[in-house]
Design a protein around this motif. Structure first.
Motif, PDB file in Angstrom:
ATOM      1  N   LEU A  29      31.699 -18.210  16.669  1.00  0.00           N
ATOM      2  CA  LEU A  29      32.746 -17.401  16.040  1.00  0.00           C
ATOM      3  C   LEU A  29      32.495 -17.237  14.543  1.00  0.00           C
ATOM      4  CD1 LEU A  29      35.467 -15.917  16.406  1.00  0.00           C
ATOM      5  CD2 LEU A  29      36.594 -18.076  15.799  1.00  0.00           C
ATOM      6  N   CYS A  30      32.033 -18.294  13.908  1.00  0.00           N
ATOM      7  CA  CYS A  30      31.881 -18.286  12.448  1.00  0.00           C
ATOM      8  C   CYS A  30      30.455 -18.004  11.999  1.00  0.00           C
ATOM      9  CB  CYS A  30      32.368 -19.615  11.865  1.00  0.00           C
ATOM     10  SG  CYS A  30      34.127 -19.937  12.169  1.00  0.00           S
ATOM     11  N   TRP A  31      29.630 -17.474  12.876  1.00  0.00           N
ATOM     12  CA  TRP A  31      28.225 -17.198  12.548  1.00  0.00           C
ATOM     13  C   TRP A  31      28.080 -16.381  11.260  1.00  0.00           C
ATOM     14  CZ3 TRP A  31      24.124 -18.792  15.879  1.00  0.00           C
ATOM     15  CH2 TRP A  31      22.850 -18.381  15.487  1.00  0.00           C
ATOM     16  N   PRO A  32      28.836 -15.307  11.073  1.00  0.00           N
ATOM     17  CA  PRO A  32      28.667 -14.512   9.839  1.00  0.00           C
ATOM     18  C   PRO A  32      28.949 -15.312   8.572  1.00  0.00           C
ATOM     19  CG  PRO A  32      29.939 -13.291  11.472  1.00  0.00           C
ATOM     20  CD  PRO A  32      29.851 -14.704  11.971  1.00  0.00           C
ATOM     21  N   ALA A  33      29.919 -16.220   8.623  1.00  0.00           N
ATOM     22  CA  ALA A  33      30.238 -17.024   7.435  1.00  0.00           C
ATOM     23  C   ALA A  33      29.185 -18.101   7.205  1.00  0.00           C
ATOM     24  CB  ALA A  33      31.617 -17.666   7.598  1.00  0.00           C
ATOM     25  N   ILE A  93      32.811 -13.932  20.106  1.00  0.00           N
ATOM     26  CA  ILE A  93      31.990 -15.063  20.551  1.00  0.00           C
ATOM     27  C   ILE A  93      30.967 -14.607  21.592  1.00  0.00           C
ATOM     28  CG2 ILE A  93      32.078 -17.195  21.893  1.00  0.00           C
ATOM     29  CD1 ILE A  93      34.640 -17.922  20.385  1.00  0.00           C
ATOM     30  N   ARG A  94      31.402 -13.793  22.541  1.00  0.00           N
ATOM     31  CA  ARG A  94      30.461 -13.295  23.563  1.00  0.00           C
ATOM     32  C   ARG A  94      29.343 -12.475  22.912  1.00  0.00           C
ATOM     33  NH1 ARG A  94      35.456 -11.806  26.668  1.00  0.00           N
ATOM     34  NH2 ARG A  94      35.783 -13.424  28.255  1.00  0.00           N
ATOM     35  N   ALA A  95      29.701 -11.641  21.959  1.00  0.00           N
ATOM     36  CA  ALA A  95      28.702 -10.781  21.306  1.00  0.00           C
ATOM     37  C   ALA A  95      27.666 -11.620  20.557  1.00  0.00           C
ATOM     38  CB  ALA A  95      29.392  -9.811  20.351  1.00  0.00           C
ATOM     39  N   ALA A 146      23.682 -11.811  21.227  1.00  0.00           N
ATOM     40  CA  ALA A 146      22.784 -11.287  20.196  1.00  0.00           C
ATOM     41  C   ALA A 146      21.937 -12.354  19.527  1.00  0.00           C
ATOM     42  CB  ALA A 146      23.604 -10.545  19.130  1.00  0.00           C
ATOM     43  N   LYS A 147      22.470 -13.572  19.410  1.00  0.00           N
ATOM     44  CA  LYS A 147      21.781 -14.625  18.662  1.00  0.00           C
ATOM     45  C   LYS A 147      21.200 -15.716  19.556  1.00  0.00           C
ATOM     46  CE  LYS A 147      23.115 -12.752  14.756  1.00  0.00           C
ATOM     47  NZ  LYS A 147      22.143 -12.092  13.846  1.00  0.00           N
ATOM     48  N   HIS A 148      21.177 -15.498  20.843  1.00  0.00           N
ATOM     49  CA  HIS A 148      20.797 -16.563  21.773  1.00  0.00           C
ATOM     50  C   HIS A 148      19.416 -17.141  21.430  1.00  0.00           C
ATOM     51  CE1 HIS A 148      19.911 -18.716  25.498  1.00  0.00           C
ATOM     52  NE2 HIS A 148      21.222 -18.737  25.665  1.00  0.00           N
ATOM     53  N   GLY A 149      19.371 -18.458  21.278  1.00  0.00           N
ATOM     54  CA  GLY A 149      18.125 -19.166  20.989  1.00  0.00           C
ATOM     55  C   GLY A 149      17.826 -19.367  19.522  1.00  0.00           C
ATOM     56  N   ILE A 150      18.545 -18.684  18.649  1.00  0.00           N
ATOM     57  CA  ILE A 150      18.308 -18.847  17.215  1.00  0.00           C
ATOM     58  C   ILE A 150      18.894 -20.180  16.749  1.00  0.00           C
ATOM     59  CG2 ILE A 150      18.852 -17.930  14.925  1.00  0.00           C
ATOM     60  CD1 ILE A 150      18.785 -15.147  16.124  1.00  0.00           C
TER      61      ILE A 150
END
Length: 550
Positions: free
Chosen positions: A388-392, A441-443, A447-451
């Motif tokens: 959820l907080c990936w951008p921050a 969260i789903r997006a 989009a970031k799976h494995g990073i």
């Protein structure tokens, strides 16, 4: 799936990328020697550059030409000539007997020294001891082993290359393998924009101070006197605005103080803790005063700390010490506050036939087809928070990211981490209020799976678990959990309950902490359980006992 590296000179390309990056971003901080090295490296023949990088990336500084066999380089001796001319590599250097023994095989030692039986058949360690007294002086390799046609090389720019690696990564624990693991697909890193201000080091003095701190740590690990290292740390003039270096110094002070406390050197341990701003140091200083039979001094400092605790962890330790100190000082006993009510599960199960964790035993026992149980411990809630907080978390603010191989922001454990991104975190958590959090969260999960992320455990959070969590865990509960993580990331990422059970049909869940025979709740677990109970988040503690053998 791992990729195959088709370019045989991948290591040279990676090394050149580092030099280009440093030259572009740190030119104003480099010494004349470092600038000259970067310039000269690009002028060398390809084979010479490749050989130099191979030496830099190998262990040690001494290499036999016969052991340097690389198809993409060809003749090692010819490739070494330009390096010898620049004095980046030395040929036939003087070495000690111990270094010689590291380089030679047992049969070569017998030949070099003309050993006769029984010493010729002895172990290398015994041969070394037998020869040590008569061969105390350093000699060139050719003098030690005149019958060999081999050549010994010593790389003389390793320290400079290590310093360039430090400038690039901002630490000494990351090395050249980061590139290979990334190229192979073992690790994938988030791509962030690097502003001109995004540098690990802002001044040349920052680099020098980091090296001093590193040397202090190395000396202390090599058994240097604690008092000497502490004095050197105190004398280091770190600028107050460089919280990153100040934090490294305080961490080392804290570790030294811990050692002094174990040695029961109470006065020195207290001074080390008192001069330290590392989390937990203040409480340890009070504890040391108590151990040193100074209850009044300890209690006075405890009251000051309790008035403004630095964290829940410190408050918990202080509240544990307070009754003991009050009793020693003859103060009246204070009534203890009642802990929040937490559901207790008592199980008595057969001892498993095969080796198994107690969590797995309880998981198998409680799991039902319509109420599955997952062993998640700290992974689930942290992962949901990270998604959820990936951008921050990955916002490219100055000082957070300064090379492409960050597993997370460099300031992740800084006291002002959340504050510097307060608006961004507020925007992320606001999605829990308007209901858009599931989509977000789903997006991110897709989009970031494995990073690589400091929060997301990709190996645990598959689509099934993710959907169960989103369906059964209320947004209000997730928000409370995320807010607590943000309060103290270093402490609150751990201590979460072992298991989680979902009832999809009823859209509810419960978290379960498992304790086997003789186990007790750890401090960070107690804090999470109390927090969950306080905010009506369903949590249970399961105490498992084994049935008596028939």
């Amino acid at each position: 799936m791992l990729r195959v590296l088709e370019n045989p000179l991948y290591y040279l390309d990676n090394f050149q990328d580092v030099l280009n990056w440093i030259g572009a971003r740190y030119a104003d901080l480099l010494s004349a020697e470092e600038t000259q090295f970067i310039t000269q490296f690009g002028t060398l023949p390809l084979a010479s550059r490749a050989l130099f990088v191979r030496l830099v990336m190998r262990k040690g500084c001494l290499f036999r030409a016969s052991k340097l066999n690389y198809d993409e380089i060809g003749g090692t001796r010819a490739a070494a000539l330009p390096l010898l001319a620049l004095h980046w590599v030395a040929a036939d250097p003087a070495i000690s007997l111990d270094e010689l023994f590291e380089l030679l095989l047992k049969g070569e030692i017998g030949q070099a020294f003309g050993l006769a039986a029984p010493l010729k058949a002895a172990r290398k360690a015994e041969q070394l001891e037998a020869l040590r007294e008569a061969h105390a002086e350093d000699k060139p390799f050719s003098a030690w082993y005149p019958s060999s046609d081999d050549v010994l090389y010593r790389i003389d720019k390793q320290a400079l290359c290590d310093r360039l690696r430090l400038i690039y990564f901002g630490n000494y624990h990351q090395d050249w393998s980061e590139f290979v693991l990334s190229d192979l697909g073992v690790y994938q890193y988030e791509k962030v924009e690097f502003s001109p201000q995004s540098r690990g080091f802002r001044t040349r003095q920052d680099i020098e101070h980091y090296e001093v701190l590193h040397q202090c740590r190395e000396r202390y690990n090599d058994s240097a006197l604690a008092d000497e290292v502490l004095q050197e740390l105190a004398a280091l003039p770190l600028p107050p605005e460089n919280t990153w270096l100040l934090g490294r110094r305080d961490k080392l002070r804290f570790q030294i103080a811990q050692h002094l406390e174990k040695c029961q050197d109470w006065p020195t341990a207290y001074r080390a803790y008192a001069d330290c701003r590392y989390p937990g140091a203040r409480a340890r200083a009070i504890r040391v005063l108590e151990k040193d039979e100074q209850p009044q001094a300890a209690y006075d400092r405890l009251l000051i700390a309790l008035a403004a605790p630095e964290s829940e962890a410190e408050q918990q330790l202080l509240l544990r010490m307070a009754p003991r100190l009050r009793r020693k000082l003859g103060h009246a006993r204070q009534a203890a506050s009642a802990p929040a009510s937490v559901e207790r599960i008592d199980l008595q199960l057969p001892f498993p036939r095969e080796a198994c964790y107690v969590e797995g035993v309880v998981q198998a026992h409680l799991s039902q087809s319509d109420a599955p149980v997952y062993y998640v411990e700290n992974t689930l809630i942290n992962s949901l928070f990270g998604l959820l907080c990936w951008p921050a978390i990955f916002k490219a603010i100055p000082g957070a990211f300064f090379h492409p191989f960050h597993r997370g922001p460099a300031d992740l454990h800084s006291a002002d981490f959340s504050l510097r991104r307060s608006a961004d975190f507020a925007a992320c958590l606001a999605q829990l209020d308007d209901g858009s959090y599931r989509t977000a969260i789903r997006a991110t999960h897709a989009a970031k799976h494995g990073i690589v992320s400091p929060f997301v455990s990709w190996e645990v959070l598959d689509d099934g678990l993710l959907e169960l969590a989103l369906a059964c865990m209320p947004a209000a509960h997730l928000k409370k959990a995320f807010e607590r993580i943000l309060l103290d990331i270093k402490s609150n990422r751990s201590g979460l309950p072992d298991l989680i059970q979902f009832w999809p049909a009823e859209q509810r869940y419960r978290m379960i902490e498992v304790k086997g025979p003789g186990d007790r709740l750890q401090d960070n677990q107690q804090r999470w359980i109390a927090y969950c109970a306080q905010h009506a988040m369903p949590v249970s503690v399961c105490y498992l006992q084994w049935e008596a053998a028939a």
